[in-house]
Write a protein that holds these residues in place. Structure first.
Motif, short mmCIF file in Angstrom:
data_model
loop_
_atom_site.label_atom_id
_atom_site.label_comp_id
_atom_site.label_asym_id
_atom_site.label_seq_id
_atom_site.Cartn_x
_atom_site.Cartn_y
_atom_site.Cartn_z
N LEU A 144 -31.92 14.51 -32.04
CA LEU A 144 -32.83 15.50 -31.46
C LEU A 144 -32.58 15.60 -29.96
N TRP A 145 -32.38 14.46 -29.30
CA TRP A 145 -32.10 14.43 -27.85
C TRP A 145 -30.83 15.22 -27.55
N HIS A 150 -28.07 18.51 -24.73
CA HIS A 150 -26.65 18.91 -24.71
C HIS A 150 -26.37 19.91 -25.83
N PRO A 151 -26.98 21.11 -25.75
CA PRO A 151 -26.82 22.07 -26.84
C PRO A 151 -25.36 22.44 -27.10
N ARG A 156 -21.07 21.74 -31.59
CA ARG A 156 -19.71 21.40 -32.05
C ARG A 156 -19.69 20.21 -33.01
N ILE A 157 -20.88 19.69 -33.38
CA ILE A 157 -20.92 18.50 -34.24
C ILE A 157 -20.35 18.81 -35.62
N ALA A 158 -19.34 18.04 -36.02
CA ALA A 158 -18.80 18.16 -37.39
C ALA A 158 -19.01 16.87 -38.18
N ILE A 203 -35.05 19.00 -37.94
CA ILE A 203 -34.49 18.92 -36.58
C ILE A 203 -33.66 20.17 -36.29
N ASP A 204 -32.92 20.61 -37.31
CA ASP A 204 -32.06 21.78 -37.12
C ASP A 204 -31.92 22.52 -38.44
#
Length: 498
Positions: A144-145, A150-151, A156-158, A203-204
């Protein structure tokens, strides 16, 4: 006929990486290696590490261990990796690391954790839903942080990996996780052994996080074999099996043969932990007890204190003492340190649950203000925190015939006696003080035997490879137990005022 079966055990901790070479036939540790890490510390409790340091330290420690064992890396049959729990490693779709890993001891995400806990219905709601009460150190608040702070990284998270998962990925190219380490993420249900996908969607909503999760495997399953380039880089047999691995506490349990009910492992490291094996997930109503899964097929109810040798070390540095001098001063001061109490909550504290507490000294007079009393108060204060945790585990039905002591503090005979007296339980150490690295090597031997189809049981391997040190056995002394009970009650009164 082969007379040896060699396995590499790795423990990637906060302060460094340790490697051991185990012969699973004789049960002997043949060689060891170690290399340090540094930490990135910042405002608001930021504690991070550059993961490249882990890879460099892994390489150095492995080469040292092979050299000290005087064995050829081509004869290594398997590798097990133990890692510090809760850390967050984020990869992009090329497998590149997106930012430094946020660690278990990072408290920068406390506000995010509070909001997530509220979302879950408080500690009670978190316990009911996940079987654990999420704490600031857990992985979930770090996600979450990252989203909020750091959007551009978040987009880019895979892959979302824990430290030991990342090392396994580096070794094999495969992303997976096992139940023990996954238990400390805060988005895993310890009763059903499944990811809580809904929490990640909360969260997303895009589904990005659940798509980035590693697959879950059983503790006895292998991740795979080494990538050819890594095998060459490390000088290790490319057919070596990489075990599922696990968190440092889960591997420490295997490395102290804590795989059946009745055993208790207590670790005196920078933080303090107490854990025991359970056949069923009996979740304590007290949020301080984390009922994690074990990496041996069961559960591992555990308590963790944030302040242990980091607190005694701070007092030692203050007076510029080496370890023998420090231990000598502790021994000079009487039980209860002449009335001096140190509440060693320098990092805040998880057990007792006082996240915003600070360290404090109580009971000082002109007569008792001595180096010896302050040193002793530091050891007693940190050990009382472990007693508080052990009492919680005992209230949850835990039997404790004997405590197996590991970690740096266990090397001190003075401290061993203090533990035996405060816990009123016999204490013994293992010959091999690097219990997590040993546990990782034993688990690798177990995984390799499953791959081979000759099913050597984990219990057989533990019996052969975990050796207790008879010289370290320490029994409680009745008079000391009574005196410590009074000092412990005084500690509890001071804690109550916080």
């Amino acid at each position: 006929m082969t007379t040896t079966k060699l396995f590499l055990g790795i423990d990637c901790g906060t302060q460094g990486t340790k490697a051991i070479i185990l012969d699973a036939v004789s049960g002997q540790v043949l060689g060891q290696g170690a290399a340090p890490h540094t930490m990135i510390s910042g405002a608001y409790g930021r504690r991070e590490q550059d993961v490249q340091q882990w890879l460099d330290a892994f390489t150095i420690a492995t080469r040292q261990a092979l050299q000290s064992a005087n064995v050829d890396g081509q004869s290594i049959l398997g590798i097990g990796v133990s890692g510090q729990q809760h850390g967050l490693v984020l990869l992009d779709d090329q497998g590149q690391v997106l930012r430094p890993a946020k660690l278990w001891c990072d408290t920068e995400t406390s506000a995010e954790n509070d909001r997530l806990l509220q979302h879950l219905g408080g500690e009670k709601g978190s316990l009911e839903r996940l079987g654990v009460a999420i704490a600031p150190g857990y992985t979930v608040s770090k996600l979450l942080w990252t989203k909020e702070q750091h959007p551009e990284v978040f987009a880019r998270i895979a892959r979302i990996l824990l430290p030991h998962d990342y090392l396994n990925f580096w070794l094999t190219g495969r992303c997976c996780s096992e139940y023990g380490d996954a238990s400390g993420t805060g988005y895993f249900n310890v009763r059903t052994r499944q990811w809580d996908l809904q929490l990640l969607r909360d969260i997303d909503a895009s589904g990005r996080l659940q798509a980035a999760l590693p697959e879950l495997i059983d503790a006895h399953e292998a991740v795979g074999t080494l990538l050819p380039s890594i095998a060459e880089h490390l000088g290790i047999n490319p057919d070596a099996v990489v075990a599922s691995g696990g968190g440092d506490n889960m591997m420490g349990a295997i490395g102290t043969a804590n795989i059946r009910p009745g055993a208790i492992t207590m670790s005196l490291g920078s933080s303090g932990t107490v854990y025991a094996y359970g056949d069923v997930p009996s979740v304590s109503p007290d949020a301080s007890v984390a009922t994690f899964c074990s990496s041996s097929g069961g559960w591992l109810p555990l308590i963790c204190t944030m302040n242990l040798t980091n607190a005694t070390g701070a007092i030692r540095e203050l007076f510029n003492l080496d370890l023998p001098q420090f231990n000598q001063l502790v021994a000079q001061s009487p039980i209860g340190a002449d009335g001096v109490s140190l509440l060693p909550f320098f990092n805040g504290e998880r057990v007792p649950a006082l996240p915003h507490a600070t360290g404090s000294l109580h009971g000082l007079t002109l007569d008792n203000l001595t180096q010896a009393n302050l040193c002793r108060a530091a050891v007693e204060g940190t050990t009382f925190g472990l007693r508080y945790g052990l009492d919680l585990l005992r209230q949850n039905g835990l039997q404790s015939q004997r405590i197996c002591l590991i970690g740096g503090g266990s090397k001190s005979a003075v401290w061993r006696q203090i533990v035996a007296d405060i816990m009123n339980t016999p204490v013994i150490c293992t010959e091999q003080s690097e219990a997590a690295a040993l546990g990782a090597a034993i688990q690798a031997a177990w995984c390799q035997s499953w791959t081979d189809g000759h099913d050597v049981s984990l219990a057989d391997l533990c019996q052969r490879c975990v050796k207790l040190d008879p010289n370290s056995e320490t029994l409680p002394i009745a008079a000391n137990v009574a005196a410590f009970q009074q000092a412990y009650e005084r500690y509890q009164q001071h804690v109550a005022t916080l």
